[in-house]
Design an enzyme around this catalytic site. Structure first.
Site, PDB file in Angstrom:
ATOM      1  N   ASN A  90     -36.002  33.662 -44.369  1.00 53.23           N
ATOM      2  CA  ASN A  90     -36.310  32.584 -42.954  1.00 53.23           C
ATOM      3  C   ASN A  90     -37.049  31.505 -43.345  1.00 53.23           C
ATOM      4  O   ASN A  90     -37.078  30.333 -42.704  1.00 53.23           O
ATOM      5  CB  ASN A  90     -36.970  33.248 -42.133  1.00 53.23           C
ATOM      6  CG  ASN A  90     -37.537  32.705 -41.195  1.00 53.23           C
ATOM      7  OD1 ASN A  90     -36.830  32.099 -40.089  1.00 53.23           O
ATOM      8  ND2 ASN A  90     -38.789  32.563 -41.139  1.00 53.23           N
ATOM      9  N   TYR A 155     -33.424  17.827 -45.116  1.00 55.23           N
ATOM     10  CA  TYR A 155     -33.575  19.072 -44.148  1.00 55.23           C
ATOM     11  C   TYR A 155     -31.948  19.592 -43.788  1.00 55.23           C
ATOM     12  O   TYR A 155     -31.466  20.537 -44.190  1.00 55.23           O
ATOM     13  CB  TYR A 155     -34.539  19.053 -42.904  1.00 55.23           C
ATOM     14  CG  TYR A 155     -34.403  20.150 -41.988  1.00 55.23           C
ATOM     15  CD1 TYR A 155     -35.079  21.331 -42.528  1.00 55.23           C
ATOM     16  CD2 TYR A 155     -34.188  20.392 -40.972  1.00 55.23           C
ATOM     17  CE1 TYR A 155     -35.205  22.722 -41.855  1.00 55.23           C
ATOM     18  CE2 TYR A 155     -34.086  21.463 -40.105  1.00 55.23           C
ATOM     19  CZ  TYR A 155     -34.605  22.478 -40.625  1.00 55.23           C
ATOM     20  OH  TYR A 155     -34.788  23.811 -39.795  1.00 55.23           O
TER      21      TYR A 155
HETATM   22  P1  NAD Z   1     -42.820  27.609 -39.130  1.00 54.59           P
HETATM   23  O1  NAD Z   1     -43.390  26.327 -39.883  1.00 54.59           O
HETATM   24  O2  NAD Z   1     -43.453  28.054 -37.727  1.00 54.59           O
HETATM   25  O3  NAD Z   1     -42.739  28.904 -40.180  1.00 54.59           O
HETATM   26  C1  NAD Z   1     -42.299  28.742 -41.400  1.00 54.59           C
HETATM   27  C2  NAD Z   1     -42.643  29.766 -42.202  1.00 54.59           C
HETATM   28  O4  NAD Z   1     -42.182  29.332 -43.512  1.00 54.59           O
HETATM   29  C3  NAD Z   1     -44.058  30.289 -42.216  1.00 54.59           C
HETATM   30  O5  NAD Z   1     -44.217  31.545 -42.218  1.00 54.59           O
HETATM   31  C4  NAD Z   1     -44.656  29.752 -43.588  1.00 54.59           C
HETATM   32  O6  NAD Z   1     -45.491  30.551 -44.003  1.00 54.59           O
HETATM   33  C5  NAD Z   1     -43.215  29.853 -44.464  1.00 54.59           C
HETATM   34  N1  NAD Z   1     -43.273  29.003 -45.743  1.00 54.59           N
HETATM   35  C6  NAD Z   1     -43.568  27.498 -45.728  1.00 54.59           C
HETATM   36  N2  NAD Z   1     -43.704  27.207 -46.835  1.00 54.59           N
HETATM   37  C7  NAD Z   1     -43.489  28.283 -47.717  1.00 54.59           C
HETATM   38  C8  NAD Z   1     -43.405  28.427 -48.932  1.00 54.59           C
HETATM   39  N3  NAD Z   1     -43.420  27.588 -49.809  1.00 54.59           N
HETATM   40  N4  NAD Z   1     -43.200  29.843 -49.508  1.00 54.59           N
HETATM   41  C9  NAD Z   1     -42.966  30.768 -48.701  1.00 54.59           C
HETATM   42  N5  NAD Z   1     -43.172  30.608 -47.346  1.00 54.59           N
HETATM   43  C10 NAD Z   1     -43.406  29.210 -46.988  1.00 54.59           C
HETATM   44  O7  NAD Z   1     -41.352  27.242 -38.759  1.00 54.59           O
HETATM   45  P2  NAD Z   1     -40.306  28.191 -37.926  1.00 54.59           P
HETATM   46  O8  NAD Z   1     -40.095  27.225 -36.967  1.00 54.59           O
HETATM   47  O9  NAD Z   1     -40.575  29.351 -37.573  1.00 54.59           O
HETATM   48  O10 NAD Z   1     -39.181  27.912 -39.222  1.00 54.59           O
HETATM   49  C11 NAD Z   1     -38.522  28.935 -39.438  1.00 54.59           C
HETATM   50  C12 NAD Z   1     -37.218  28.808 -40.152  1.00 54.59           C
HETATM   51  O11 NAD Z   1     -36.379  28.506 -38.919  1.00 54.59           O
HETATM   52  C13 NAD Z   1     -36.963  27.690 -41.101  1.00 54.59           C
HETATM   53  O12 NAD Z   1     -36.198  28.006 -42.117  1.00 54.59           O
HETATM   54  C14 NAD Z   1     -36.730  26.575 -40.102  1.00 54.59           C
HETATM   55  O13 NAD Z   1     -35.926  25.634 -41.133  1.00 54.59           O
HETATM   56  C15 NAD Z   1     -35.704  27.328 -39.234  1.00 54.59           C
HETATM   57  N6  NAD Z   1     -35.600  26.543 -37.957  1.00 54.59           N
HETATM   58  C16 NAD Z   1     -36.383  26.339 -36.975  1.00 54.59           C
HETATM   59  C17 NAD Z   1     -36.090  25.488 -36.051  1.00 54.59           C
HETATM   60  C18 NAD Z   1     -37.133  25.156 -34.877  1.00 54.59           C
HETATM   61  O14 NAD Z   1     -36.663  24.355 -34.109  1.00 54.59           O
HETATM   62  N7  NAD Z   1     -38.396  25.637 -34.938  1.00 54.59           N
HETATM   63  C19 NAD Z   1     -34.642  25.076 -35.832  1.00 54.59           C
HETATM   64  C20 NAD Z   1     -33.707  25.344 -36.860  1.00 54.59           C
HETATM   65  C21 NAD Z   1     -34.026  26.207 -37.673  1.00 54.59           C
END
Ligand code: NAD
Length: 247
Positions: A90, A155
């Site tokens: 994730n 991205y």
């Molecule tokens: P967030 O920024 O709240 O969380 C990101 C997580 O990734 C955190 O737990 C962080 O510690 C971890 N992380 C970041 N860099 C890291 C690294 N180098 N090594 C290990 N862990 C790392 O983001 P989110 O919105 O919860 O995103 C989670 C996933 O969902 C991502 O893959 C993102 O691309 C995807 N996503 C999010 C959305 C959205 O609208 N929020 C939409 C589509 C997809």
């Protein structure tokens, strides 16, 4: 739905990952929550323990850039819980610069976490899952993996690649009883979206047919279903959970 299963969730300290961890615990799984820094991992563990001190959850911060560290951490998870049934990839990052301003090192950094680390974690997890007779690998993709987006090319490129990895691993690993699926969230209320300027995000939210942003729990519900035996004939899927939004 996940009684007796053991799971790892990368990027489990906040946002979507944290909601997945909580939902898996509520549904009977043992969970290893992975984050990038031990302090944020500890903070997430503390807040989960406040909710329920009996939940079987551990926290770790392996470097997802190093295959050997991932292998070591997964072995530790297996030794702690006795098995590894579910690997949730994730963790993800984004940047929204225009192509003209986009730094090649930012492109590389995004690809390395969003794609290469998923390859590393999936490979190491699949080795253990094959030995034990099966498992489930789940990846967090994005709605931009279907449509692209008008800025921040790295991205969407990473998420298109992630879908390819998902579908190809599903085809290769089916014979080992390992299912591989992705969830493609729309606009979800997390720090990642909070970081987008309001003039960019507001028109997107207005255009969502269901009339709201998604919550992390909306995404966690899809992961719970795909991780469970209710999805035992689903593999190679990219499940959109986006309120029918389009970027
Ligand atoms: P967030 O920024 O709240 O969380 C990101 C997580 O990734 C955190 O737990 C962080 O510690 C971890 N992380 C970041 N860099 C890291 C690294 N180098 N090594 C290990 N862990 C790392 O983001 P989110 O919105 O919860 O995103 C989670 C996933 O969902 C991502 O893959 C993102 O691309 C995807 N996503 C999010 C959305 C959205 O609208 N929020 C939409 C589509 C997809």
């Amino acid at each position: 739905m996940l009684q007796g299963k053991a799971a790892v969730v990368t990027g489990g300290t906040r946002g979507i990952g944290y909601a997945i961890v909580k939902s898996f615990l509520e549904n009977g799984a043992s969970v290893a929550l992975w984050g990038s820094r031990q302090e944020t991992v500890d903070k997430a563990l503390e807040s989960l323990r406040q909710e329920n001190p009996d939940w079987p959850v551990i926290g770790m911060a392996p470097d997802l850039g190093k295959y050997e560290e991932i292998e070591k951490a997964l072995t530790e998870v297996k030794n702690t819980f006795g098995k590894l049934d579910i690997m949730v990839n994730n963790a993800g990052i984004s940047a929204r610069d225009t192509l003209y301003d986009y730094k090649t090192e930012d492109f590389d950094r995004i690809m390395d976490l969003n794609v290469n680390s998923v390859f590393r974690c999936s490979k190491a997890a699949a080795v253990l899952m094959k030995e034990q007779g099966g498992g489930v690998i789940l990846n967090t993709s994005s709605m931009v993996s279907l449509y692209g987006q008008p800025a921040g090319v790295g991205y969407p490129a990473s998420k298109f690649a992630l879908n390819g990895l998902t579908k190809s691993m599903a085809r290769e690993l089916g014979k080992d009883h390992i299912r591989v699926n992705a969830v493609a969230p729309g606009v979800i209320h997390t720090d990642m979206v909070e970081a987008i300027p309001s003039e960019m995000i507001e028109p997107i939210i207005k255009g969502i047919p269901l009339g709201r942003m998604g919550e992390p729990e909306d995404i966690a519900n899809a992961f719970l279903f795909l991780a469970s035996d209710m999805a035992s004939y689903i593999t190679g899927a990219v499940l959109s959970v986006d309120g029918a939004a389009m970027t």
